[in-house]
Design a protein around this motif. Structure first.
Motif, PDB file in Angstrom:
ATOM      1  N   TRP A 128       0.798  -1.238   0.000  1.00  8.07           N
ATOM      2  CA  TRP A 128       0.000   0.000   0.000  1.00  8.07           C
ATOM      3  C   TRP A 128       0.828   1.284   0.000  1.00  8.07           C
ATOM      4  O   TRP A 128       0.281   2.384   0.158  1.00  8.07           O
ATOM      5  CB  TRP A 128      -1.022  -0.002   1.150  1.00  8.07           C
ATOM      6  N   GLY A 129       2.140   1.165  -0.205  1.00 12.01           N
ATOM      7  CA  GLY A 129       2.979   2.354  -0.267  1.00 12.01           C
ATOM      8  C   GLY A 129       2.599   3.281  -1.409  1.00 12.01           C
ATOM      9  O   GLY A 129       2.564   4.506  -1.254  1.00 12.01           O
ATOM     10  N   THR A 130       2.317   2.701  -2.578  1.00 14.49           N
ATOM     11  CA  THR A 130       1.919   3.514  -3.734  1.00 14.49           C
ATOM     12  C   THR A 130       0.662   4.306  -3.404  1.00 14.49           C
ATOM     13  O   THR A 130       0.540   5.486  -3.765  1.00 14.49           O
ATOM     14  CB  THR A 130       1.666   2.609  -4.959  1.00 14.49           C
ATOM     15  N   HIS A 131      -0.284   3.696  -2.713  1.00  9.95           N
ATOM     16  CA  HIS A 131      -1.528   4.378  -2.370  1.00  9.95           C
ATOM     17  C   HIS A 131      -1.311   5.493  -1.353  1.00  9.95           C
ATOM     18  O   HIS A 131      -1.893   6.576  -1.485  1.00  9.95           O
ATOM     19  CB  HIS A 131      -2.550   3.376  -1.833  1.00  9.95           C
ATOM     20  N   TYR A 132      -0.490   5.254  -0.348  1.00 11.05           N
ATOM     21  CA  TYR A 132      -0.268   6.288   0.661  1.00 11.05           C
ATOM     22  C   TYR A 132       0.329   7.545   0.028  1.00 11.05           C
ATOM     23  O   TYR A 132      -0.096   8.666   0.321  1.00 11.05           O
ATOM     24  CB  TYR A 132       0.658   5.774   1.767  1.00 11.05           C
ATOM     25  N   ILE A 133       1.292   7.349  -0.849  1.00 15.10           N
ATOM     26  CA  ILE A 133       1.913   8.494  -1.525  1.00 15.10           C
ATOM     27  C   ILE A 133       0.920   9.109  -2.511  1.00 15.10           C
ATOM     28  O   ILE A 133       0.789  10.342  -2.604  1.00 15.10           O
ATOM     29  CB  ILE A 133       3.197   8.058  -2.257  1.00 15.10           C
ATOM     30  N   GLY A 144       4.983   0.178   4.132  1.00 17.35           N
ATOM     31  CA  GLY A 144       5.330  -0.914   3.233  1.00 17.35           C
ATOM     32  C   GLY A 144       5.282  -2.243   3.971  1.00 17.35           C
ATOM     33  O   GLY A 144       5.234  -2.283   5.208  1.00 17.35           O
ATOM     34  N   GLU A 145       5.297  -3.353   3.232  1.00 14.20           N
ATOM     35  CA  GLU A 145       5.140  -4.666   3.856  1.00 14.20           C
ATOM     36  C   GLU A 145       6.288  -5.018   4.798  1.00 14.20           C
ATOM     37  O   GLU A 145       6.136  -5.845   5.702  1.00 14.20           O
ATOM     38  CB  GLU A 145       4.992  -5.763   2.789  1.00 14.20           C
ATOM     39  N   LYS A 146       7.443  -4.388   4.614  1.00 18.06           N
ATOM     40  CA  LYS A 146       8.572  -4.617   5.513  1.00 18.06           C
ATOM     41  C   LYS A 146       8.975  -3.358   6.266  1.00 18.06           C
ATOM     42  O   LYS A 146      10.040  -3.312   6.879  1.00 18.06           O
ATOM     43  CB  LYS A 146       9.776  -5.158   4.731  1.00 18.06           C
ATOM     44  N   GLN A 147       8.108  -2.353   6.206  1.00 20.41           N
ATOM     45  CA  GLN A 147       8.362  -1.070   6.875  1.00 20.41           C
ATOM     46  C   GLN A 147       9.699  -0.469   6.443  1.00 20.41           C
ATOM     47  O   GLN A 147      10.439   0.098   7.252  1.00 20.41           O
ATOM     48  CB  GLN A 147       8.335  -1.252   8.407  1.00 20.41           C
ATOM     49  N   THR A 148       9.991  -0.592   5.154  1.00 23.43           N
ATOM     50  CA  THR A 148      11.261  -0.084   4.635  1.00 23.43           C
ATOM     51  C   THR A 148      11.094   1.206   3.821  1.00 23.43           C
ATOM     52  O   THR A 148      12.084   1.793   3.391  1.00 23.43           O
ATOM     53  CB  THR A 148      11.940  -1.141   3.744  1.00 23.43           C
ATOM     54  N   ILE A 149       9.866   1.621   3.594  1.00 23.02           N
ATOM     55  CA  ILE A 149       9.641   2.881   2.871  1.00 23.02           C
ATOM     56  C   ILE A 149       9.681   4.009   3.895  1.00 23.02           C
ATOM     57  O   ILE A 149       8.815   4.113   4.761  1.00 23.02           O
ATOM     58  CB  ILE A 149       8.297   2.883   2.122  1.00 23.02           C
ATOM     59  N   THR A 150      10.695   4.826   3.807  1.00 25.05           N
ATOM     60  CA  THR A 150      10.884   5.948   4.720  1.00 25.05           C
ATOM     61  C   THR A 150      10.644   7.263   3.985  1.00 25.05           C
ATOM     62  O   THR A 150      10.533   7.292   2.759  1.00 25.05           O
ATOM     63  CB  THR A 150      12.316   5.949   5.274  1.00 25.05           C
ATOM     64  N   LEU A 151      10.572   8.339   4.730  1.00 28.86           N
ATOM     65  CA  LEU A 151      10.376   9.651   4.108  1.00 28.86           C
ATOM     66  C   LEU A 151      11.566   9.998   3.215  1.00 28.86           C
ATOM     67  O   LEU A 151      11.392  10.607   2.152  1.00 28.86           O
ATOM     68  CB  LEU A 151      10.180  10.717   5.192  1.00 28.86           C
TER      69      LEU A 151
END
Length: 382
Positions: A258-263, A359-366
């Motif tokens: 869901w990273g693409t959606h949050y951004i 992200g699924e591994k909590q690796t997408i940071t600001l």
């Protein structure tokens, strides 16, 4: 693999189903008919609804936007209270359905209904919702999600509530024929990315979810490849695939991104860009940044979805990007806004909304969100 699954929404699928609302909504319920910009009064849907509700008491509220706003929906709540409504009939696409969920869950709340989006209020009761779907994209017709924009602050947020499940959803593919190509393309992209968010993560061994996701993706690609050959079955397949992409089934017990959606939500809220277009812009670029951690699933997607045998995940990402381009979608963010401070504004809102890491591994940071990833250049002979 562990999960609990419940979906109480009754689906009525097929041509001529709209008239069934006469029996699906109790006669003693006073109905609020909620709709968008008025297209239903041009394509015949409004007249069908009016005829079907001839023995019901109802009032109407139109004007829900493509990105539904708190400001308009708060007026719908006030209108509903003035008219003592007891049931909401949402007639429209995902935006109208999402708006209905906001109205329904905020109806009995004395405070600001936006508190739903801030996590400050959890409803204990809500108005019941029925849906007549006129656009295939979000799956909102049989899930608990709702995405709402606060125009004042340019924030786009989401909430879930068990009361948001519609009692029923009428899905008549015939109504899709009145949509323009841009709306249809948006629906295809939205459905594709919804599926990817639950699929392109890492290997987990849940075969039903994986193969179901791959089937949805392959079917959507087939529709895209036959975009200029739309017939009754084409529209029916799109409407059902969009539902299956986000009715909860393919995400059961598996990691989700869901990273693409949050951004994308932040971009859409800030600049008013079509939701699906923000997804098409962001997803390939985000995948390039995350390609190492998603390599196994990208290569699996290449083999099982695109039918390409490759050991280079970049080739799979390129195929995804080509798919969106084939729908005449401009994938350059600069084509939608000339703002030179996009990254800073987006990351500020992400942090405000509690998404400093995701992200699924909590690796997408600001920091990663601000990162620009260039395409891998192909070697050329000199």
């Amino acid at each position: 693999m562990q999960f609990t699954y419940r979906n109480p929404t009754q689906i009525e699928f097929g041509q001529g189903k709209i008239e069934k609302i006469s029996t699906l909504i109790p006669n003693d319920k006073k109905i609020l008919l909620l709709f968008g910009g008025g297209s239903i009064k041009k394509n015949g849907v409004y007249d069908q609804v009016k005829n079907a509700l001839s023995n019901h008491r109802w009032s109407e509220f139109g004007g829900v936007e493509a990105n539904p706003t708190k400001e308009v929906l708060d007026k719908a709540i006030a209108f509903g209270k003035e008219n003592d409504v007891e049931y909401i009939l949402a007639v429209g696409g995902g935006s109208v359905v999402d708006g209905a969920k906001y109205v329904a869950n905020g109806f009995y709340y004395d405070g600001d209904a936006w508190d739903l989006l801030e996590g400050k209020f959890t409803p204990t009761r809500a108005l019941e919702i029925g849906v007549i779907l006129t656009l295939a994209a979000t799956g909102s017709e049989s899930n608990t999600g709702s995405v709402i924009t606060k125009k004042e602050t340019k924030e786009k947020r989401f909430f879930h509530s068990p009361f948001s499940y519609p009692q029923f959803s009428i899905m008549d593919p015939e109504v899709l024929k009145s949509l323009d190509d841009r709306q249809i393309a948006n629906g295809l992209i939205d459905s594709f990315v919804h599926t990817c968010e639950q699929y392109i993560t890492f290997n987990h061994g849940s075969l039903a979810q994986d193969y179901y996701s791959e089937g949805i993706l392959k079917a959507l690609i087939e529709l895209i490849e036959n975009f200029d050959k739309k017939d009754d079955l084409w529209y029916a397949n799109l409407m059902w695939l969009a539902n299956q992409a986000l009715n909860g089934l393919i995400g059961l017990g598996v990691p989700q991104d869901w990273g693409t959606h949050y951004i994308g939500h932040e971009l859409s809220g800030l600049y008013g860009i079509d939701h699906a277009r923000t997804l098409a812009i962001i997803q390939p670029n985000l995948l390039r940044v995350l390609k190492e951690q998603k390599k196994e699933k990208l290569l699996q997607m290449g083999k099982n979805v695109f039918n390409i045998n490759t050991k280079d995940e970049n080739e799979v990402i390129d195929e995804i990007e080509k798919l969106y381009s084939s729908l005449s979608v401009d994938l350059k963010l600069s084509s939608y806004t000339d703002d030179s401070n996009i990254a800073e504004k987006v990351t500020t809102l992400l942090e405000k909304h509690g998404f400093s890491v995701f992200g699924e591994k909590q690796t997408i940071t600001l920091k990663l969100v601000k990162q620009k990833k260039k395409k891998k250049k192909k070697k050329t002979l000199r």
